[in-house]
Design a protein around this motif. Sequence first.
Motif, PDB file in Angstrom:
ATOM      1  N   ALA A  15       0.834  -1.211   0.000  1.00  0.00           N
ATOM      2  CA  ALA A  15       0.000   0.000   0.000  1.00  0.00           C
ATOM      3  C   ALA A  15       0.862   1.252   0.000  1.00  0.00           C
ATOM      4  O   ALA A  15       0.558   2.227  -0.695  1.00  0.00           O
ATOM      5  CB  ALA A  15      -0.935  -0.006   1.206  1.00  0.00           C
ATOM      6  N   LEU A  16       1.933   1.241   0.760  1.00  0.00           N
ATOM      7  CA  LEU A  16       2.832   2.400   0.784  1.00  0.00           C
ATOM      8  C   LEU A  16       3.440   2.655  -0.588  1.00  0.00           C
ATOM      9  O   LEU A  16       3.622   3.793  -1.003  1.00  0.00           O
ATOM     10  CB  LEU A  16       3.964   2.169   1.795  1.00  0.00           C
ATOM     11  N   ARG A  17       3.743   1.586  -1.321  1.00  0.00           N
ATOM     12  CA  ARG A  17       4.428   1.710  -2.597  1.00  0.00           C
ATOM     13  C   ARG A  17       3.486   2.072  -3.742  1.00  0.00           C
ATOM     14  O   ARG A  17       3.822   2.890  -4.587  1.00  0.00           O
ATOM     15  CB  ARG A  17       5.147   0.401  -2.918  1.00  0.00           C
ATOM     16  N   VAL A  18       2.291   1.487  -3.791  1.00  0.00           N
ATOM     17  CA  VAL A  18       1.448   1.646  -4.981  1.00  0.00           C
ATOM     18  C   VAL A  18       0.297   2.637  -4.814  1.00  0.00           C
ATOM     19  O   VAL A  18      -0.350   2.974  -5.800  1.00  0.00           O
ATOM     20  CB  VAL A  18       0.864   0.287  -5.453  1.00  0.00           C
ATOM     21  N   LEU A  19       0.042   3.116  -3.623  1.00  0.00           N
ATOM     22  CA  LEU A  19      -1.098   4.013  -3.407  1.00  0.00           C
ATOM     23  C   LEU A  19      -1.101   5.236  -4.315  1.00  0.00           C
ATOM     24  O   LEU A  19      -2.146   5.586  -4.860  1.00  0.00           O
ATOM     25  CB  LEU A  19      -1.195   4.445  -1.948  1.00  0.00           C
ATOM     26  N   GLY A  21      -0.480   5.546  -7.280  1.00  0.00           N
ATOM     27  CA  GLY A  21      -1.024   5.196  -8.584  1.00  0.00           C
ATOM     28  C   GLY A  21      -2.532   5.028  -8.582  1.00  0.00           C
ATOM     29  O   GLY A  21      -3.155   4.974  -9.632  1.00  0.00           O
ATOM     30  N   PHE A  22      -3.152   4.949  -7.402  1.00  0.00           N
ATOM     31  CA  PHE A  22      -4.588   4.737  -7.302  1.00  0.00           C
ATOM     32  C   PHE A  22      -5.360   5.992  -6.943  1.00  0.00           C
ATOM     33  O   PHE A  22      -6.546   6.080  -7.182  1.00  0.00           O
ATOM     34  CB  PHE A  22      -4.905   3.653  -6.259  1.00  0.00           C
ATOM     35  N   ILE A  23      -4.710   6.958  -6.343  1.00  0.00           N
ATOM     36  CA  ILE A  23      -5.364   8.201  -5.942  1.00  0.00           C
ATOM     37  C   ILE A  23      -4.810   9.316  -6.814  1.00  0.00           C
ATOM     38  O   ILE A  23      -3.599   9.457  -6.961  1.00  0.00           O
ATOM     39  CB  ILE A  23      -5.135   8.498  -4.447  1.00  0.00           C
ATOM     40  N   VAL A  24      -5.695  10.118  -7.365  1.00  0.00           N
ATOM     41  CA  VAL A  24      -5.291  11.150  -8.319  1.00  0.00           C
ATOM     42  C   VAL A  24      -4.301  12.134  -7.702  1.00  0.00           C
ATOM     43  O   VAL A  24      -3.240  12.382  -8.242  1.00  0.00           O
ATOM     44  CB  VAL A  24      -6.534  11.888  -8.869  1.00  0.00           C
ATOM     45  N   SER A  25      -4.642  12.715  -6.592  1.00  0.00           N
ATOM     46  CA  SER A  25      -3.716  13.661  -5.950  1.00  0.00           C
ATOM     47  C   SER A  25      -3.664  13.328  -4.456  1.00  0.00           C
ATOM     48  O   SER A  25      -4.326  13.968  -3.646  1.00  0.00           O
ATOM     49  CB  SER A  25      -4.159  15.103  -6.176  1.00  0.00           C
ATOM     50  N   PRO A  26      -2.868  12.318  -4.100  1.00  0.00           N
ATOM     51  CA  PRO A  26      -2.845  11.891  -2.703  1.00  0.00           C
ATOM     52  C   PRO A  26      -2.216  12.939  -1.790  1.00  0.00           C
ATOM     53  O   PRO A  26      -1.296  13.656  -2.180  1.00  0.00           O
ATOM     54  CB  PRO A  26      -1.999  10.619  -2.731  1.00  0.00           C
ATOM     55  N   LEU A  27      -2.735  12.992  -0.600  1.00  0.00           N
ATOM     56  CA  LEU A  27      -2.129  13.828   0.434  1.00  0.00           C
ATOM     57  C   LEU A  27      -0.929  13.073   0.999  1.00  0.00           C
ATOM     58  O   LEU A  27      -0.859  11.847   0.886  1.00  0.00           O
ATOM     59  CB  LEU A  27      -3.146  14.102   1.543  1.00  0.00           C
ATOM     60  N   ARG A  31      -0.781   7.628   2.214  1.00  0.00           N
ATOM     61  CA  ARG A  31      -0.060   6.356   2.137  1.00  0.00           C
ATOM     62  C   ARG A  31      -0.007   5.681   3.501  1.00  0.00           C
ATOM     63  O   ARG A  31      -0.213   4.476   3.619  1.00  0.00           O
ATOM     64  CB  ARG A  31       1.363   6.589   1.637  1.00  0.00           C
ATOM     65  N   TYR A  32       0.272   6.461   4.538  1.00  0.00           N
ATOM     66  CA  TYR A  32       0.427   5.885   5.867  1.00  0.00           C
ATOM     67  C   TYR A  32      -0.922   5.529   6.485  1.00  0.00           C
ATOM     68  O   TYR A  32      -1.027   4.544   7.199  1.00  0.00           O
ATOM     69  CB  TYR A  32       1.219   6.851   6.754  1.00  0.00           C
ATOM     70  N   ALA A  35      -1.951   2.248   4.723  1.00  0.00           N
ATOM     71  CA  ALA A  35      -1.115   1.147   5.214  1.00  0.00           C
ATOM     72  C   ALA A  35      -1.489   0.788   6.648  1.00  0.00           C
ATOM     73  O   ALA A  35      -1.558  -0.391   7.007  1.00  0.00           O
ATOM     74  CB  ALA A  35       0.354   1.519   5.124  1.00  0.00           C
ATOM     75  N   GLY A  36      -1.772   1.789   7.463  1.00  0.00           N
ATOM     76  CA  GLY A  36      -2.185   1.544   8.844  1.00  0.00           C
ATOM     77  C   GLY A  36      -3.524   0.850   8.929  1.00  0.00           C
ATOM     78  O   GLY A  36      -3.710  -0.071   9.741  1.00  0.00           O
ATOM     79  N   ILE A  37      -4.458   1.267   8.102  1.00  0.00           N
ATOM     80  CA  ILE A  37      -5.781   0.627   8.090  1.00  0.00           C
ATOM     81  C   ILE A  37      -5.653  -0.833   7.678  1.00  0.00           C
ATOM     82  O   ILE A  37      -6.262  -1.718   8.287  1.00  0.00           O
ATOM     83  CB  ILE A  37      -6.744   1.394   7.163  1.00  0.00           C
TER      84      ILE A  37
END
Length: 137
Positions: A15-19, A21-27, A31-32, A35-37
């Motif tokens: 999740a930390l590595r690929v997130l 690519g899944f969210i248009v403009s991640p905050l 990522r954390y 990954a925590g969830i």
Amino acid sequence: MFFAALSIALSSATALRVLPGFIVSPLPADRYVVAGIIAIIGMVFLYLILREKSIAQSPTIRLLGATTYPLYLLHGALAYPILENSSLLGSTLARVTAAAVLVAAVTYAFATQIELRFVPWLSRRASVVLAPAKEVS
């Protein structure tokens, strides 16, 4: 047990590595948080599997189960406006906390006040409507 823990760790690392690519403009925190969830859910499932008692009849588990779909439906619409509006709250931690509290409260209210009351009514209505017609002799 080892493989379950390894699976949880690898899922969180992925999740930390690929997130991004899944969210248009991640905050930065996305990522954390994800990954925590994933790690928390994995540990909860591991705990539930290792328990000796069945949890199927637990009211708490039934409530948590009832909140999963409303959480899925509502989290983006409720959380992202808070997370993206930096002027609303100062720090990232404050925004994440406010978003989590809001999403949890609305999801809980939806699950307990609407869904858990509506589903039994809908089931009764569906059984009446879908019941086979009685034959006239």
